[in-house]
Design an enzyme around this catalytic site. Structure first.
Site, PDB file in Angstrom:
ATOM      1  N   THR A 209      49.233  51.820  33.259  1.00  9.10           N
ATOM      2  CA  THR A 209      48.870  50.837  34.324  1.00  9.10           C
ATOM      3  C   THR A 209      47.569  51.750  35.717  1.00  9.10           C
ATOM      4  O   THR A 209      47.738  52.582  35.969  1.00  9.10           O
ATOM      5  CB  THR A 209      50.732  50.808  35.350  1.00  9.10           C
ATOM      6  OG1 THR A 209      50.259  50.664  36.619  1.00  9.10           O
ATOM      7  CG2 THR A 209      50.651  52.481  35.464  1.00  9.10           C
ATOM      8  N   ILE A 210      46.921  50.224  35.863  1.00  9.07           N
ATOM      9  CA  ILE A 210      46.603  51.007  36.848  1.00  9.07           C
ATOM     10  C   ILE A 210      46.572  51.270  38.137  1.00  9.07           C
ATOM     11  O   ILE A 210      45.730  51.938  39.276  1.00  9.07           O
ATOM     12  CB  ILE A 210      44.861  50.063  36.914  1.00  9.07           C
ATOM     13  CG1 ILE A 210      45.756  48.801  37.960  1.00  9.07           C
ATOM     14  CG2 ILE A 210      44.039  49.914  36.524  1.00  9.07           C
ATOM     15  CD1 ILE A 210      44.894  47.489  37.805  1.00  9.07           C
ATOM     16  N   ASP A 211      47.526  51.014  38.289  1.00  8.72           N
ATOM     17  CA  ASP A 211      48.739  51.180  39.873  1.00  8.72           C
ATOM     18  C   ASP A 211      49.316  52.485  39.924  1.00  8.72           C
ATOM     19  O   ASP A 211      49.257  52.971  41.212  1.00  8.72           O
ATOM     20  CB  ASP A 211      49.688  50.222  40.209  1.00  8.72           C
ATOM     21  CG  ASP A 211      50.077  49.188  40.051  1.00  8.72           C
ATOM     22  OD1 ASP A 211      49.155  48.404  40.635  1.00  8.72           O
ATOM     23  OD2 ASP A 211      50.530  48.410  39.587  1.00  8.72           O
ATOM     24  N   MET A 254      43.964  45.546  43.025  1.00 11.54           N
ATOM     25  CA  MET A 254      45.590  44.993  42.336  1.00 11.54           C
ATOM     26  C   MET A 254      47.003  46.213  43.053  1.00 11.54           C
ATOM     27  O   MET A 254      46.522  47.552  43.483  1.00 11.54           O
ATOM     28  CB  MET A 254      45.774  45.300  41.883  1.00 11.54           C
ATOM     29  CG  MET A 254      45.139  43.787  40.240  1.00 11.54           C
ATOM     30  SD  MET A 254      45.204  44.601  38.946  1.00 11.54           S
ATOM     31  CE  MET A 254      44.560  42.067  38.573  1.00 11.54           C
ATOM     32  N   GLY A 255      48.003  46.521  43.095  1.00  9.80           N
ATOM     33  CA  GLY A 255      49.043  47.102  43.606  1.00  9.80           C
ATOM     34  C   GLY A 255      49.797  46.348  44.385  1.00  9.80           C
ATOM     35  O   GLY A 255      49.372  46.410  45.327  1.00  9.80           O
ATOM     36  N   ARG A 256      50.761  45.946  43.625  1.00 10.44           N
ATOM     37  CA  ARG A 256      52.107  45.639  43.820  1.00 10.44           C
ATOM     38  C   ARG A 256      52.621  46.059  45.047  1.00 10.44           C
ATOM     39  O   ARG A 256      52.798  45.817  46.029  1.00 10.44           O
ATOM     40  CB  ARG A 256      53.199  44.773  42.580  1.00 10.44           C
ATOM     41  CG  ARG A 256      53.800  44.144  43.000  1.00 10.44           C
ATOM     42  CD  ARG A 256      54.880  43.455  41.697  1.00 10.44           C
ATOM     43  NE  ARG A 256      54.174  43.031  41.066  1.00 10.44           N
ATOM     44  CZ  ARG A 256      54.038  41.280  40.994  1.00 10.44           C
ATOM     45  NH1 ARG A 256      54.371  41.126  41.872  1.00 10.44           N
ATOM     46  NH2 ARG A 256      53.539  40.554  40.283  1.00 10.44           N
ATOM     47  N   GLU A 326      46.927  44.076  47.341  1.00 15.02           N
ATOM     48  CA  GLU A 326      47.475  42.853  47.394  1.00 15.02           C
ATOM     49  C   GLU A 326      49.422  42.924  47.283  1.00 15.02           C
ATOM     50  O   GLU A 326      49.612  41.778  48.009  1.00 15.02           O
ATOM     51  CB  GLU A 326      47.541  41.961  46.309  1.00 15.02           C
ATOM     52  CG  GLU A 326      48.045  43.042  44.346  1.00 15.02           C
ATOM     53  CD  GLU A 326      47.876  42.243  42.955  1.00 15.02           C
ATOM     54  OE1 GLU A 326      47.399  41.703  43.415  1.00 15.02           O
ATOM     55  OE2 GLU A 326      48.745  43.362  42.386  1.00 15.02           O
ATOM     56  N   TYR A 383      41.081  41.757  38.385  1.00 14.58           N
ATOM     57  CA  TYR A 383      40.456  41.933  36.559  1.00 14.58           C
ATOM     58  C   TYR A 383      39.366  41.950  36.035  1.00 14.58           C
ATOM     59  O   TYR A 383      38.647  42.549  35.110  1.00 14.58           O
ATOM     60  CB  TYR A 383      40.441  40.032  36.537  1.00 14.58           C
ATOM     61  CG  TYR A 383      41.575  39.502  36.636  1.00 14.58           C
ATOM     62  CD1 TYR A 383      42.973  39.680  36.082  1.00 14.58           C
ATOM     63  CD2 TYR A 383      42.130  38.829  37.539  1.00 14.58           C
ATOM     64  CE1 TYR A 383      43.971  38.660  35.507  1.00 14.58           C
ATOM     65  CE2 TYR A 383      42.746  37.829  38.131  1.00 14.58           C
ATOM     66  CZ  TYR A 383      44.335  38.193  37.338  1.00 14.58           C
ATOM     67  OH  TYR A 383      45.587  38.003  37.130  1.00 14.58           O
TER      68      TYR A 383
END
Length: 468
Positions: A209-211, A254-256, A326, A383
């Site tokens: 995961t990139i998070d 990204m990063g919820r 994000e 992306y």
């Protein structure tokens, strides 16, 4: 180095905060004590294959190994698939390797390919590419309604049982999952079901995961590369800052629920600028190119205070550059949408579809009015970053984890491979019950506080951990 015991049990007392992530994480330790199989059955410890001569390595009873990548892309999937194939070919060449196509979608449909001799020979080529050569999908096996709607299972069928029986039908002895917490814990559920029905499946997962938000794993695969790629993306995009007077640029990462990627991307970009030469008298100013604000889900959002600070920067140099996670401000956006009677769309996992609420545009609109921006640009690096091929840092970590994953599989040890934050960052197979998602980024990390001090931005923790 030796390897740690299989269950990777947590320390009896809390460990002190770990130091910032090093470029080279600690090497693994070797087996001590009993090995835990799927379902809880124990097997005596065996010496890791790498510590034995090639002709002394245990063959075990493994006939077929399956690979599966799932969830969103990260810059590690292709390399990890290649490394696993190469390692098996090196230490257990007689074991057949299959790869399910498009993750759990392929498992449910029985769609897989057999890795042939040509594939084994060319596996190393995969390190030069991003994405996943075997395909991903977002399939949640506990969301039966969604799977029925997609035609993946029939009405009334338990998807978890259906997938488990497919593994039995396909004769899989070991399943390697490369994914986030949902991917890996679902695989553990499959193994537990099969154990209850007298079929032993060893599941060894790799953390993707990139998070970088998997508990208790120090560093997930692909996150370093994604941050590096995001910094390079920002360097080009921020070149637009002189395309109009009073320019506002929002770089959305990204990063919820976790701000790690945005923070690390901002740090790498900020450090990148320090390597450049500048010509202020010609308009090429370090200040105009730099990061001016970073917003993360873990930070308190004070629009008024930040707008006042950023307006002063805009007035002085004519542009402002924001790095935005994000997930930052999403609770406020959701509340605003629901108050207006708008539907908040969610994916099969119950997560808010962030592309439908567009946090970057929301932030841009708020700040544009408050700081007097004449032109606004919102650019997303997600992306671009997540589909890159792994960099040198990640390739080294992928290699270590894949080697250990194969060794664990050969001795029947299930778990998720990772540097365990609760056990001095030791590389081991972490027991599935200890794996969870949603690890927040620690905004008190010294490198982050140093970055924010240099940017002149105040950092306060959010009132509550964000979940959306």
């Amino acid at each position: 180095m030796l390897f740690r015991s299989s269950a990777c049990l947590p320390s009896p007392s809390p460990s002190p905060p770990a130091p910032p992530v090093p470029s080279t994480l600690p090497a693994p330790r070797s087996p001590r004590g009993p090995r835990v199989l799927a379902g809880g059955r124990r097997r005596p410890a065996r010496m890791a294959p790498s510590l034995l001569a090639a002709n002394e390595r245990p063959t075990m009873s493994i006939r077929r190994v399956a690979l599966l990548t799932a969830g969103g892309f990260a810059p590690c999937l292709s390399a990890a698939v290649g490394d696993l194939i190469e390692r098996y070919t090196e230490v257990a060449p007689d074991v057949e390797i299959i790869a399910y196509q498009y993750g759990y979608h392929g498992l449910l449909t029985g769609n897989y390919v057999v890795v042939d001799e040509e594939g084994r020979k060319n596996a190393g080529i995969l390190r030069d590419f991003g994405g996943s050569p075997i395909g991903n999908s977002r399939v949640k096996l506990t969301n039966a309604k969604n799977l029925v709607e997609r035609g993946l299972v029939a009405e009334g069928v338990n998807p978890l049982e259906f997938a488990a029986e497919q593994l039995r039908k396909d004769g899989v002895d070991v399943l390697h999952t490369i994914g986030g917490d949902d991917t890996n814990t679902t695989a553990a559920d499959l193994a537990a079901y099969l154990h209850e029905h007298d079929y032993e499946l060893t599941v060894v997962g790799l953390p993707k995961t990139i998070d970088n938000d998997i508990i208790p794993i120090r560093q997930s695969l692909g996150a370093w590369t994604a941050a590096e790629q995001g910094a390079g993306f920002a360097f080009n995009v921020i070149g637009e800052h002189r395309s109009n007077p009073r320019m506002l640029i929002v770089h959305e990462c990204m990063g919820r629920n976790c701000g790690y990627l945005t923070a690390e991307t901002a740090r790498r970009y900020h450090e990148l600028l320090k390597t450049k030469q500048w010509a202020p008298s010609l308009g090429l100013s370090h200040g105009r190119w730099d990061v001016h604000a970073v917003f993360l889900p873990e930070m308190k959002l004070d629009l008024a205070a930040e707008a006042e600070r950023l307006k002063a920067i805009m007035d002085e140099q004519g542009n402002v550059n924001i790095f935005l996670s994000e997930g930052a401000g999403v609770p406020e956006i959701i509340a605003e949408m629901e108050a207006a009677g708008q539907e908040v769309q969610r994916d099969p996992f119950g997560h808010v579809k962030l592309d439908t609420i567009n946090p970057g545009q929301w932030f841009a609109k708020q700040f544009a009015e408050l700081i007097g921006a004449e032109k606004v640009m919102v650019q997303k690096s997600g992306y671009y970053s997540r589909a890159a091929h792994a960099n040198a840092e990640d390739l080294a970590l992928i290699k270590k984890m894949c080697d250990l994953a194969v060794e664990c599989a050969l001795r029947g040890e299930s778990g998720v491979i990772g540097n365990d934050e609760e056990n001095d960052d030791e590389l081991c197979a972490i027991a599935f019950p200890r794996i969870a998602g949603g690890k927040p980024f620690d905004i008190t990390r010294p490198w982050f506080t140093a970055l924010m001090d240099e940017l002149g931005q105040k950092v306060e923790p959010a009132e509550a951990a964000p979940e959306h």
